[in-house]
Scaffold this motif. Structure first.
Motif, PDB file in Angstrom:
ATOM      1  N   GLU A  99       0.919  -1.158   0.091  1.00  0.00           N
ATOM      2  CA  GLU A  99      -0.001   0.008   0.009  1.00  0.00           C
ATOM      3  C   GLU A  99       0.945   1.121  -0.245  1.00  0.00           C
ATOM      4  O   GLU A  99       1.867   1.448   1.155  1.00  0.00           O
ATOM      5  CB  GLU A  99      -1.107   0.145   1.048  1.00  0.00           C
ATOM      6  CG  GLU A  99      -1.707   1.296   0.942  1.00  0.00           C
ATOM      7  CD  GLU A  99      -2.791   1.175   2.454  1.00  0.00           C
ATOM      8  OE1 GLU A  99      -3.156   2.378   2.750  1.00  0.00           O
ATOM      9  OE2 GLU A  99      -2.963   0.008   3.095  1.00  0.00           O
ATOM     10  N   PHE A 102      -2.457   1.176  -4.290  1.00  0.00           N
ATOM     11  CA  PHE A 102      -1.550   0.039  -4.062  1.00  0.00           C
ATOM     12  C   PHE A 102      -0.519   0.097  -5.301  1.00  0.00           C
ATOM     13  O   PHE A 102      -0.947   0.671  -6.311  1.00  0.00           O
ATOM     14  CB  PHE A 102      -2.356  -1.333  -4.061  1.00  0.00           C
ATOM     15  CG  PHE A 102      -3.420  -1.372  -2.753  1.00  0.00           C
ATOM     16  CD1 PHE A 102      -2.734  -1.683  -1.507  1.00  0.00           C
ATOM     17  CD2 PHE A 102      -4.650  -0.971  -3.127  1.00  0.00           C
ATOM     18  CE1 PHE A 102      -3.806  -2.142  -0.813  1.00  0.00           C
ATOM     19  CE2 PHE A 102      -5.332  -1.111  -1.981  1.00  0.00           C
ATOM     20  CZ  PHE A 102      -4.872  -1.494  -0.530  1.00  0.00           C
ATOM     21  N   ALA A 123      -6.295  -6.731  -4.619  1.00  0.00           N
ATOM     22  CA  ALA A 123      -5.884  -5.617  -3.372  1.00  0.00           C
ATOM     23  C   ALA A 123      -7.026  -4.703  -3.295  1.00  0.00           C
ATOM     24  O   ALA A 123      -7.429  -4.597  -2.089  1.00  0.00           O
ATOM     25  CB  ALA A 123      -4.474  -5.100  -3.386  1.00  0.00           C
TER      26      ALA A 123
END
Length: 302
Positions: free
Chosen positions: A13, A48, A94
């Motif tokens: 992240e 991300f 993600a």
């Protein structure tokens, strides 16, 4: 970036310190994200990506939650020299995971269902999204204008006026936007209004806000959107005011329908260059909307 060290490509992240790398990555694929646009992404959502062994940003994806019911995925970019490694799938997953299971960035969320996930797909990305359970349910019309030709006679409505967007209008704007988009976007809109080069509202005879529009200065285009209005005439008046005195290139992304509005835009010099699909997951359709969204904020924000 050459011969990436595949084991070193770890998903993480990102934080705002990666903004310069994200802007550079965007430029490498011909997209026009600038520092302000990426700052808005960080303020409204999560970003991300992967970095190589030298710390260079080689991929990105962002997810922006809107209330408890909707989230938008965008800025999915993989550097040309890192494609074919499954990074796009890992990035998209993600983003999905970040808002699944009642997360949506809020610890106190208690919802029975995951939010509807939406994205606007490129031709290259669509096959991947389909494999991951996204389905096309709509489209947007991307229009560009090199030289804006203001209408000889501006659309008029004696009962309404277009005025600068002021702080006292924001709460009404948020409510209008929620009905038009089908989800609450207050935190995003507050940041977007700060970012805007120009913001206007459409006021009725009683001074109530019935529409609004923002113009965002990008490195290539002046982006017109979001635009919410009660009808085609109101949307046209907002565009006329936002584009007033603009000497550069303009861009607007119009949801499906709104044929009369798109005809007006074409009369002002806009040309449609693509019609990308809107794809969703966790639902069969977008949240209920009232038909008053005439231009989206940008493809990353939906």
């Amino acid at each position: 970036m050459r011969n990436p060290d595949v084991p070193a490509l770890r998903l993480e992240e990102f934080t705002p310190k990666e903004i310069p790398g994200l802007v550079k990555l965007s430029a490498s694929v011909g997209w026009d994200y600038d520092e302000d646009e990426v700052k808005t992404l960080f303020s409204a959502g999560k970003v991300f990506g992967h970095k190589d062994s030298q710390g260079l940003v080689c991929s990105s994806a962002a997810v922006i939650p809107y209330g408890k019911t909707l989230a938008s995925i965008g800025m999915v970019i993989v550097h040309r020299e890192c494609r074919g490694l499954g990074l796009g799938k890992e990035l998209t997953q993600a983003c999905i995971d970040a808002v699944s299971g009642g997360k949506a960035f809020a610890d106190d969320m208690d919802v029975a269902n995951d939010p509807i996930l939406m994205l606007i797909a490129t031709p290259e990305g669509r096959p991947l999204y389909e494999k991951m359970g996204f389905a096309a349910v709509d489209c947007v019309h991307k229009l560009l204008c090199d030289v804006y030709a203001a209408p000889k006679e501006s659309p008029k409505d004696s009962a309404a006026s277009v005025q600068p967007l002021l702080p006292e209008h924001v709460e009404q704007v948020v409510k209008l936007d929620q009905r038009a988009v089908g989800a609450e976007r207050k935190s995003f809109l507050q940041r977007r209004i700060q970012q805007a080069r120009k913001g206007v509202v459409l006021l009725d005879a009683d001074g109530r806000v019935t529409g609004y529009g923002l113009a965002i200065e990008g490195p290539v285009n002046l982006i017109l959107g979001p635009i919410v209005a009660p009808d085609d005439q109101g949307a046209s008046r907002i565009v006329t005011e936002l584009a007033r005195d603009c000497q550069g290139r303009l861009r607007i992304d119009v949801p499906s329908g709104h044929h009369a509005f798109r005809t007006f835009l074409q009369s002002c010099g806009f040309v449609q260059v693509s019609q990308p699909p809107v794809m969703i997951k966790n639902g069969e359709r977008l949240p209920e909307r009232n038909g008053q969204l005439f231009a989206i904020a940008a493809q990353v924000f939906g």
